[in-house]
Design an enzyme around this catalytic site. Structure first.
Site, PDB file in Angstrom:
ATOM      1  N   LYS A  92       0.838  -1.207   0.000  1.00 45.70           N
ATOM      2  CA  LYS A  92       0.000   0.000   0.000  1.00 45.70           C
ATOM      3  C   LYS A  92       0.876   1.261   0.000  1.00 45.70           C
ATOM      4  CE  LYS A  92      -0.447  -0.225   5.032  1.00 45.70           C
ATOM      5  NZ  LYS A  92      -1.128  -0.990   6.088  1.00 45.70           N
ATOM      6  N   TYR A 103      17.956  28.892  10.234  1.00 45.12           N
ATOM      7  CA  TYR A 103      16.759  29.626  10.665  1.00 45.12           C
ATOM      8  C   TYR A 103      16.601  29.606  12.185  1.00 45.12           C
ATOM      9  CZ  TYR A 103      14.841  29.783   5.897  1.00 45.12           C
ATOM     10  OH  TYR A 103      14.626  30.031   4.581  1.00 45.12           O
TER      11      TYR A 103
HETATM   12  C1  LIG Z   1      -0.329  -2.058   6.691  1.00 46.65           C
HETATM   13  C2  LIG Z   1      -0.932  -3.344   7.127  1.00 46.65           C
HETATM   14  C3  LIG Z   1      -0.135  -4.488   7.315  1.00 46.65           C
HETATM   15  C4  LIG Z   1       1.371  -4.468   7.250  1.00 46.65           C
HETATM   16  O1  LIG Z   1       1.852  -4.047   8.510  1.00 46.65           O
HETATM   17  P1  LIG Z   1       3.398  -3.936   8.862  1.00 46.65           P
HETATM   18  O2  LIG Z   1       3.427  -3.519  10.275  1.00 46.65           O
HETATM   19  O3  LIG Z   1       3.966  -2.890   7.949  1.00 46.65           O
HETATM   20  O4  LIG Z   1       4.011  -5.281   8.604  1.00 46.65           O
HETATM   21  C5  LIG Z   1      -0.784  -5.679   7.596  1.00 46.65           C
HETATM   22  N1  LIG Z   1      -2.131  -5.744   7.724  1.00 46.65           N
HETATM   23  C6  LIG Z   1      -2.908  -4.656   7.585  1.00 46.65           C
HETATM   24  C7  LIG Z   1      -4.374  -4.789   7.777  1.00 46.65           C
HETATM   25  C8  LIG Z   1      -2.341  -3.421   7.303  1.00 46.65           C
HETATM   26  O5  LIG Z   1      -3.121  -2.338   7.192  1.00 46.65           O
END
Ligand SMILES: *Cc1c(COP(=O)(O)O)cnc(C)c1O
Length: 356
Positions: free
Chosen positions: A34, A248
């Site tokens: 994702k 800054y």
């Molecule tokens: C993002 C996600 C994962 C992956 O999680 P990690 O901690 O990056 O391994 C797994 N299951 C769901 C439902 C997620 O949203």
């Protein structure tokens, strides 16, 4: 070039996938890609994982699913947010499998006669069906007859803290709900759950952060190698011959004699402003402090301690990667590796090693 570069080592990604798959076996290992593969680039990441034998992928939404389907015609693609009302046909046309999170999604999807993942909320209180939804489903015999469950899924809120009591509570609730539903394979663990042990895996683990080099369990040695590195380039070197302030807000005072290297990389490249006066950079393996505030595309580092010949204009400086762990940088910035990776800015140049 006077800009930041993100170097993505796809050989390290592939090695991490093989290592995690071995740890999680006999559970199957799916990749979570994702948010543009955690900011690292969906195309290069997904193609390399597919070449490594990964056959199942999770994305967040339809747009991501369609993009991944263009890249991989033979992978199984699951969409975590489920099918939005009215979009079910588009899922079927692109052979995307939704993760069903609500009763409405379940009702609409069974009309199509296709399998799906059923997500049971057991204590995350985010997406998923609760006990009342399961009651309603079980009371609807025609619905149950048509429902094809590919996996029963749940997501643990505290998988990265194996001793947290919510893990056992969630697993208990999952078993209770599962016992009432038709038998189906399970998907429980994210990367942390996959590494922790068999109880937090299920038949299919959903590997995210550890593929990309983040340590899934902060209090144990990391089972994976760094994948992403952020580099800046030295674009000016200043000899400090009178007391002055740097950057800054004049938040850092420097006394002569001193040398400061000005580096092209800043918060627009994902090097968080919270690292002002806190971060460190690696110049050929020597660690030097970030002084003053992080600017949009510039930072300053104090190189007084290095031999003059060790720093030159045009040189690359690592901000995280092999010398400086992404987890340490995230902790110093008060965040997590996930946010650092997904924030690697569009102002940076992306370079890939080991592309297929
Ligand atoms: C993002 C996600 C994962 C992956 O999680 P990690 O901690 O990056 O391994 C797994 N299951 C769901 C439902 C997620 O949203």
């Amino acid at each position: 070039m006077s800009t930041a570069a993100v170097v993505i080592d796809l050989d390290a990604l592939a090695g991490n996938y093989r290592r995690l798959r071995e740890i999680a076996a006999p559970s199957e290992s799916a990749a979570v890609v994702k948010a543009d593969a955690y900011g690292l680039g969906l195309g290069p990441v997904a193609r390399r994982l597919r070449a490594e034998g990964c056959g199942r992928f999770f994305v967040a939404n339809l747009a991501e699913g369609l993009e991944l389907r263009e890249l991989l015609d033979d992978a199984v693609i699951y969409v975590l947010h489920g099918a939005d009302a009215g979009a079910e046909r588009r899922f079927v046309d692109a052979a995307l499998t939704p993760v069903l999170n609500t009763l409405e999604q379940v009702r609409a999807w069974v009309e199509l006669g296709r399998p799906a993942i059923l997500n049971l909320d057991t204590g995350m209180t985010r997406l998923g069906l609760g006990p009342a939804d399961v009651d309603a489903m079980l009371a609807d015999a025609p619905l149950m007859e048509r429902l094809e469950i590919e996996y029963l899924m749940t997501h643990l809120a505290c998988a990265d803290e194996p001793a947290h009591p919510l893990n056992a509570a969630q697993l208990g609730r999952f078993e209770t709900l599962r016992a009432r539903l038709p038998a189906a394979p399970t998907s429980i663990g994210n990367a942390a759950g996959a590494v922790t042990g068999p109880d937090t895996r299920g038949d299919l683990v959903r590997l995210g952060i550890a593929l990309y080099g983040g340590n899934p369990l902060g209090d144990r040695a990391s089972p994976v190698e760094p994948v992403a590195a952020l580099y800046g380039t030295v674009i000016q070197i200043r000899d400090i011959d009178e007391p002055c302030s740097v950057g800054y807000g004049a938040t850092y005072a420097i006394e002569p004699p001193a040398r400061v290297a000005v580096i092209a990389a800043g918060y627009a490249n994902g090097y968080l402003r919270a690292l002002s006066n806190t971060g460190v950079a690696s110049i050929g393996g020597a660690l030097v402090p970030v002084i003053g505030r992080v600017s949009m595309e510039l930072i300053c580092v104090d190189v007084t301690a290095l031999p003059a010949a060790a720093v030159e204009v045009g040189q690359r400086v690592e901000l995280f990667g092999k010398d400086i762990s992404i987890d340490d940088v995230a902790a110093a910035a008060g965040t997590i590796s996930y946010e650092l990776l997904t924030g690697l800015g569009p102002s940076s140049v992306f370079e890939y090693l080991g592309e297929v």
